[in-house]
Write an enzyme that holds these catalytic residues in place. Structure first.
Site, PDB file in Angstrom:
ATOM      1  N   TRP A 103      46.017   6.592  -0.136  1.00  0.00           N
ATOM      2  CA  TRP A 103      45.192   7.767   0.136  1.00  0.00           C
ATOM      3  C   TRP A 103      45.003   8.053   1.619  1.00  0.00           C
ATOM      4  O   TRP A 103      44.493   9.101   1.980  1.00  0.00           O
ATOM      5  CB  TRP A 103      43.801   7.574  -0.507  1.00  0.00           C
ATOM      6  CG  TRP A 103      43.269   6.177  -0.295  1.00  0.00           C
ATOM      7  CD1 TRP A 103      43.337   5.135  -1.188  1.00  0.00           C
ATOM      8  CD2 TRP A 103      42.648   5.638   0.878  1.00  0.00           C
ATOM      9  NE1 TRP A 103      42.792   3.992  -0.642  1.00  0.00           N
ATOM     10  CE2 TRP A 103      42.361   4.277   0.629  1.00  0.00           C
ATOM     11  CE3 TRP A 103      42.297   6.182   2.121  1.00  0.00           C
ATOM     12  CZ2 TRP A 103      41.745   3.442   1.559  1.00  0.00           C
ATOM     13  CZ3 TRP A 103      41.695   5.355   3.059  1.00  0.00           C
ATOM     14  CH2 TRP A 103      41.421   4.010   2.766  1.00  0.00           C
TER      15      TRP A 103
ATOM     16  N   LYS B 291      53.710   8.287  -7.793  1.00  0.00           N
ATOM     17  CA  LYS B 291      52.370   8.037  -8.357  1.00  0.00           C
ATOM     18  C   LYS B 291      51.414   8.188  -7.194  1.00  0.00           C
ATOM     19  O   LYS B 291      51.437   7.408  -6.242  1.00  0.00           O
ATOM     20  CB  LYS B 291      52.308   6.621  -8.937  1.00  0.00           C
ATOM     21  CG  LYS B 291      51.287   6.430 -10.049  1.00  0.00           C
ATOM     22  CD  LYS B 291      49.831   6.576  -9.632  1.00  0.00           C
ATOM     23  CE  LYS B 291      49.278   5.314  -9.004  1.00  0.00           C
ATOM     24  NZ  LYS B 291      47.892   5.539  -8.481  1.00  0.00           N
TER      25      LYS B 291
ATOM     26  N   GLU C 107      44.644   7.440  -6.487  1.00  0.00           N
ATOM     27  CA  GLU C 107      43.577   8.022  -7.309  1.00  0.00           C
ATOM     28  C   GLU C 107      42.562   8.812  -6.482  1.00  0.00           C
ATOM     29  O   GLU C 107      41.971   9.762  -6.974  1.00  0.00           O
ATOM     30  CB  GLU C 107      42.875   6.981  -8.200  1.00  0.00           C
ATOM     31  CG  GLU C 107      42.663   5.580  -7.673  1.00  0.00           C
ATOM     32  CD  GLU C 107      43.897   4.676  -7.778  1.00  0.00           C
ATOM     33  OE1 GLU C 107      44.916   4.998  -7.130  1.00  0.00           O
ATOM     34  OE2 GLU C 107      43.830   3.635  -8.458  1.00  0.00           O
TER      35      GLU C 107
ATOM     36  N   GLU D 230      55.251  -1.360   2.428  1.00  0.00           N
ATOM     37  CA  GLU D 230      54.550  -1.137   3.703  1.00  0.00           C
ATOM     38  C   GLU D 230      53.107  -1.556   3.449  1.00  0.00           C
ATOM     39  O   GLU D 230      52.373  -0.864   2.744  1.00  0.00           O
ATOM     40  CB  GLU D 230      54.600   0.338   4.097  1.00  0.00           C
ATOM     41  CG  GLU D 230      55.990   0.848   4.410  1.00  0.00           C
ATOM     42  CD  GLU D 230      56.567   0.290   5.696  1.00  0.00           C
ATOM     43  OE1 GLU D 230      55.799  -0.216   6.541  1.00  0.00           O
ATOM     44  OE2 GLU D 230      57.792   0.346   5.851  1.00  0.00           O
TER      45      GLU D 230
ATOM     46  N   GLY E 104      49.578  -4.168   4.921  1.00  0.00           N
ATOM     47  CA  GLY E 104      48.483  -4.058   5.887  1.00  0.00           C
ATOM     48  C   GLY E 104      48.838  -4.483   7.296  1.00  0.00           C
ATOM     49  O   GLY E 104      49.987  -4.759   7.627  1.00  0.00           O
TER      50      GLY E 104
ATOM     51  N   CYS F  77      46.980   1.313   8.618  1.00  0.00           N
ATOM     52  CA  CYS F  77      47.536  -0.042   8.625  1.00  0.00           C
ATOM     53  C   CYS F  77      47.896  -0.461  10.047  1.00  0.00           C
ATOM     54  O   CYS F  77      47.942  -1.641  10.362  1.00  0.00           O
ATOM     55  CB  CYS F  77      48.739  -0.119   7.698  1.00  0.00           C
ATOM     56  SG  CYS F  77      49.880   1.244   7.897  1.00  0.00           S
TER      57      CYS F  77
ATOM     58  N   GLN G  93      35.420   1.714  -0.477  1.00  0.00           N
ATOM     59  CA  GLN G  93      35.839   1.405   0.888  1.00  0.00           C
ATOM     60  C   GLN G  93      34.637   1.393   1.830  1.00  0.00           C
ATOM     61  O   GLN G  93      34.556   0.584   2.745  1.00  0.00           O
ATOM     62  CB  GLN G  93      36.887   2.407   1.370  1.00  0.00           C
ATOM     63  CG  GLN G  93      38.232   2.262   0.706  1.00  0.00           C
ATOM     64  CD  GLN G  93      38.900   0.916   0.993  1.00  0.00           C
ATOM     65  OE1 GLN G  93      39.178   0.150   0.074  1.00  0.00           O
ATOM     66  NE2 GLN G  93      39.134   0.617   2.246  1.00  0.00           N
TER      67      GLN G  93
ATOM     68  N   GLU H 222      41.932  -7.417   7.177  1.00  0.00           N
ATOM     69  CA  GLU H 222      42.068  -5.971   7.354  1.00  0.00           C
ATOM     70  C   GLU H 222      40.820  -5.283   6.803  1.00  0.00           C
ATOM     71  O   GLU H 222      40.497  -5.414   5.622  1.00  0.00           O
ATOM     72  CB  GLU H 222      43.314  -5.456   6.626  1.00  0.00           C
ATOM     73  CG  GLU H 222      43.523  -3.978   6.887  1.00  0.00           C
ATOM     74  CD  GLU H 222      44.809  -3.433   6.284  1.00  0.00           C
ATOM     75  OE1 GLU H 222      45.020  -3.600   5.079  1.00  0.00           O
ATOM     76  OE2 GLU H 222      45.589  -2.826   7.041  1.00  0.00           O
TER      77      GLU H 222
ATOM     78  N   PHE I 176      40.127  -1.812   7.410  1.00  0.00           N
ATOM     79  CA  PHE I 176      40.490  -0.442   7.052  1.00  0.00           C
ATOM     80  C   PHE I 176      39.292   0.493   7.203  1.00  0.00           C
ATOM     81  O   PHE I 176      38.985   1.314   6.344  1.00  0.00           O
ATOM     82  CB  PHE I 176      41.050  -0.382   5.622  1.00  0.00           C
ATOM     83  CG  PHE I 176      42.351   0.358   5.535  1.00  0.00           C
ATOM     84  CD1 PHE I 176      43.483  -0.134   6.151  1.00  0.00           C
ATOM     85  CD2 PHE I 176      42.452   1.567   4.846  1.00  0.00           C
ATOM     86  CE1 PHE I 176      44.705   0.543   6.075  1.00  0.00           C
ATOM     87  CE2 PHE I 176      43.661   2.259   4.778  1.00  0.00           C
ATOM     88  CZ  PHE I 176      44.778   1.750   5.384  1.00  0.00           C
TER      89      PHE I 176
HETATM   90  P1  NAI Z   1      45.963  -0.390  -3.342  1.00  0.00           P
HETATM   91  O1  NAI Z   1      47.068  -1.160  -2.720  1.00  0.00           O
HETATM   92  O2  NAI Z   1      45.309  -1.004  -4.528  1.00  0.00           O
HETATM   93  O3  NAI Z   1      46.481   1.070  -3.763  1.00  0.00           O
HETATM   94  C1  NAI Z   1      47.653   1.685  -3.250  1.00  0.00           C
HETATM   95  C2  NAI Z   1      48.398   2.364  -4.388  1.00  0.00           C
HETATM   96  O4  NAI Z   1      48.824   1.374  -5.320  1.00  0.00           O
HETATM   97  C3  NAI Z   1      47.553   3.361  -5.185  1.00  0.00           C
HETATM   98  O5  NAI Z   1      48.362   4.459  -5.556  1.00  0.00           O
HETATM   99  C4  NAI Z   1      47.177   2.552  -6.416  1.00  0.00           C
HETATM  100  O6  NAI Z   1      46.878   3.348  -7.540  1.00  0.00           O
HETATM  101  C5  NAI Z   1      48.428   1.743  -6.644  1.00  0.00           C
HETATM  102  N1  NAI Z   1      48.235   0.541  -7.463  1.00  0.00           N
HETATM  103  C6  NAI Z   1      47.117  -0.223  -7.587  1.00  0.00           C
HETATM  104  N2  NAI Z   1      47.334  -1.238  -8.442  1.00  0.00           N
HETATM  105  C7  NAI Z   1      48.622  -1.125  -8.871  1.00  0.00           C
HETATM  106  C8  NAI Z   1      49.449  -1.877  -9.768  1.00  0.00           C
HETATM  107  N3  NAI Z   1      48.983  -2.949 -10.414  1.00  0.00           N
HETATM  108  N4  NAI Z   1      50.728  -1.484  -9.950  1.00  0.00           N
HETATM  109  C9  NAI Z   1      51.215  -0.402  -9.315  1.00  0.00           C
HETATM  110  N5  NAI Z   1      50.483   0.356  -8.475  1.00  0.00           N
HETATM  111  C10 NAI Z   1      49.209  -0.005  -8.244  1.00  0.00           C
HETATM  112  O7  NAI Z   1      44.905  -0.075  -2.191  1.00  0.00           O
HETATM  113  P2  NAI Z   1      43.399   0.446  -2.322  1.00  0.00           P
HETATM  114  O8  NAI Z   1      42.739  -0.239  -3.489  1.00  0.00           O
HETATM  115  O9  NAI Z   1      43.412   1.918  -2.279  1.00  0.00           O
HETATM  116  O10 NAI Z   1      42.757  -0.093  -0.957  1.00  0.00           O
HETATM  117  C11 NAI Z   1      42.416  -1.457  -0.778  1.00  0.00           C
HETATM  118  C12 NAI Z   1      42.807  -1.939   0.611  1.00  0.00           C
HETATM  119  O11 NAI Z   1      44.212  -1.842   0.757  1.00  0.00           O
HETATM  120  C13 NAI Z   1      42.258  -1.156   1.785  1.00  0.00           C
HETATM  121  O12 NAI Z   1      40.984  -1.563   2.140  1.00  0.00           O
HETATM  122  C14 NAI Z   1      43.252  -1.477   2.858  1.00  0.00           C
HETATM  123  O13 NAI Z   1      42.943  -2.711   3.451  1.00  0.00           O
HETATM  124  C15 NAI Z   1      44.557  -1.609   2.114  1.00  0.00           C
HETATM  125  N6  NAI Z   1      45.374  -0.378   2.194  1.00  0.00           N
HETATM  126  C16 NAI Z   1      46.435  -0.352   3.050  1.00  0.00           C
HETATM  127  C17 NAI Z   1      47.171   0.801   3.198  1.00  0.00           C
HETATM  128  C18 NAI Z   1      48.316   0.876   4.141  1.00  0.00           C
HETATM  129  O14 NAI Z   1      48.577   1.937   4.694  1.00  0.00           O
HETATM  130  N7  NAI Z   1      49.080  -0.165   4.339  1.00  0.00           N
HETATM  131  C19 NAI Z   1      46.849   2.029   2.477  1.00  0.00           C
HETATM  132  C20 NAI Z   1      45.743   1.881   1.554  1.00  0.00           C
HETATM  133  C21 NAI Z   1      45.052   0.717   1.447  1.00  0.00           C
END
Ligand code: NAI
Ligand code: MG
Length: 498
Positions: A165, A189, A192, A263, A265, A298, A345, A400, A402
């Site tokens: 997001w 995908k 959310e 890609e 954290g 990130c 968050q 991290e 965030f």
């Molecule tokens: P997340 O990694 O859970 O979500 C990212 C994507 O993965 C979303 O589209 C989510 O629906 C999907 N996802 C979640 N569980 C999945 C599964 N079992 N199988 C397939 N897809 C799945 O990240 P979230 O919960 O939004 O944020 C948590 C932390 O993640 C943040 O606090 C931050 O530290 C980190 N983050 C890092 C990002 C980056 O740019 N590297 C971007 C977003 C979050």
């Protein structure tokens, strides 16, 4: 090939129009189950739209459509595909304002400093990749004059893209533009928390692309993301998000033996030597830490190592700069800093601030001022925090967050700073600030990160190979090599000429 959708600059009206839909096989459709979930604007906490609650049935519909469409798509000449992708970029350029406003509404990121910029990077990424169609070249191998031996570059088939997001438009573009130029069809995908602007992009581009080449689903990770990774016709997954979810995706992909790009954290260090241009380094810290994005990046420069000789002056100047930034309505042109994305968050960030404050000797410098007027008083605003007095061993410096929380850590000598910079599980990005060429060049060799910058903290540029080491992920994005390495496969062909 004409764009019939006129830009809609009222993001709330547009959010309503996009409500409750996936885009599968060229058509906007509800979830097969009929279920939806709320899309909330974090600046006011109001529900601004519904999103389709995708599940395995929707995934199967989208992947089947993609599989069918991919065959004809891959048969088109590569340059013709590229031309269409470049055309997508030009059409998106006409929707920058619309997309910027919509992404500001759903994510809380300020329009002027973040959301509009992101929408123009989206358009630019399509133009960039659109020019690379003719680079899908193979090699010849000089085995024997009586044999023609060559490699051919082929698309993989259907690519599943799972996006977060924080920068949904840009991160989606860096995945799907190269995947499609290479001849793949894609199923995205969305996250959310931010399903609307990316759905709008899909709707706009489905006027240009054949149906089924670019499909998008909204839904939860386990119920919609996991079946996408697991689907038997998905031949490649590209993911951006947390380390924790990245590992789940990697394991699921291993079950099918398909390639994955991750890609993840970061906990990016910025080293400011005593001889650095102080004002430039302070400006670089503001940009690097992505304060305008509430630190939700990130790449965020969340560990700033400053030489003891300039530490206090650096902190004073940094605090003044961040103090002068205006927090407010994301859609207001005067706003520099918007909100955190979600209540989860928000709570995570607040808990880290408490953890930091509990450390002996730590001080949290809170900057700027959250809005208190009207509906914004309920918004997910967090004042940026600059910590001093922490060590690199503290949780705030290791994990991290965030969010808009950085720590300025004092050091005595160069080697100590390099060692501390590398003392992390992450390896995404880093920067060093100095006028000394020896330190600068030595740091580029010794820092264990996928991107090292000297005297700047630029954001991702089309053409650079962006991607982290160790827990920060696998593979690269944003470049020609990223397209060739991650969205194609190589076939060996040997022809007996005798
Ligand atoms: P997340 O990694 O859970 O979500 C990212 C994507 O993965 C979303 O589209 C989510 O629906 C999907 N996802 C979640 N569980 C999945 C599964 N079992 N199988 C397939 N897809 C799945 O990240 P979230 O919960 O939004 O944020 C948590 C932390 O993640 C943040 O606090 C931050 O530290 C980190 N983050 C890092 C990002 C980056 O740019 N590297 C971007 C977003 C979050
Ligand atoms: Mg999650």
């Amino acid at each position: 090939m004409t764009n019939q959708l006129t830009p809609n600059l009222d993001p709330r009206a547009l959010a309503g129009l996009l409500s409750g839909k996936h885009l599968i096989d060229g058509a906007v459709v509800p979830a097969a189950s009929g279920r939806t979930f709320d899309v909330v604007s974090p600046a006011t906490r109001e529900v601004v739209a519904k999103a389709a609650y995708g599940d395995a049935t929707d995934v199967d519909r989208a992947v089947s459509a993609a599989k069918k469409a991919q065959v004809a798509w891959a048969r088109r000449p590569a340059r013709e595909r590229g031309k269409l992708i470049a055309e997508c970029g030009r059409v998106l350029a006409g929707h920058v304002e619309e997309l910027g406003r919509l992404v500001a509404l759903e994510t809380g990121k300020a329009l002027r400093t973040e959301s509009r910029v992101e929408a123009s990077v989206l358009a630019d990424a399509f133009v960039f990749y659109g020019g690379l169609g003719s680079e899908l070249k193979g090699e010849t191998i000089p085995f024997n004059p009586n044999m023609l031996s060559m490699t051919m570059i082929e698309p993989i088939g259907v690519v599943g893209a799972i996006i977060p997001w924080n920068v949904p438009l840009m991160l989606m573009a860096l995945k799907i533009a190269p995947a499609m130029v290479a001849g793949n069809a894609v199923v995205v995908k969305s996250a959310e928390e931010a399903p609307l602007a990316v759905l709008r992009v899909c709707q706009i581009l489905n006027q240009i692309l054949p149906p089924g080449v670019f499909n998008i689903l909204s839904g939860m990770g386990p119920e919609c993301g996991a079946p996408l990774v697991a689907h038997r016709h998905v031949g490649k997954v590209t993911f951006t998000g947390s380390v924790e979810t990245g590992k789940i995706v990697y394991k699921a992909a291993a079950e099918k033996l398909i390639p994955v790009t991750l890609e993840l954290g970061g906990k990016s260090p910025m080293i400011v030597m005593g001889d650095a241009d102080l004002d430039k380094a302070v400006d670089g810290a503001v940009v690097g830490m992505r304060f305008t994005r509430q630190g939700q990046s990130c790449t965020a420069a969340s560990r700033i190592f400053v030489h003891e000789s300039i530490h206090d002056a650096f902190v004073t100047k940094l605090k003044a700069k961040v103090d002068a930034m205006k927090m407010g309505d994301p859609l207001d042109e005067a706003t520099d800093i918007g909100t955190i994305i979600s209540i989860q968050q928000y709570e995570k960030v607040q808990s880290y601030i408490k953890i930091g404050e509990a450390e002996p000797g730590a001080k949290a410098h809170r900057c700027s001022k959250a809005p208190t007027d009207g509906k914004l008083k309920d918004g997910l605003y967090v004042q940026p925090v600059i910590f001093t007095g922490l060590t690199n061993a503290s949780r705030v410096a290791r994990e991290e967050i965030f969010g808009p929380v950085t720590c300025v850590i004092k050091f005595k000598d160069y080697d100590e700073a390099i060692q501390a910079a590398n003392d992390t599980e992450y390896g995404l990005a880093a920067s060093i600030w100095t006028r000394d060429l020896k330190w600068a060049l030595d740091a580029t060799r010794r820092i264990d990160a996928g991107l090292v910058q000297v005297n700047q903290n630029l954001v991702v540029q089309p053409g650079m190979s962006y991607g982290g080491f160790r827990s920060s992920g696998l593979g690269k994005e944003a470049s020609l090599e990223a397209m060739l390495e991650h969205f194609t496969r190589k076939k060996m062909v040997m022809v007996n000429l005798q």
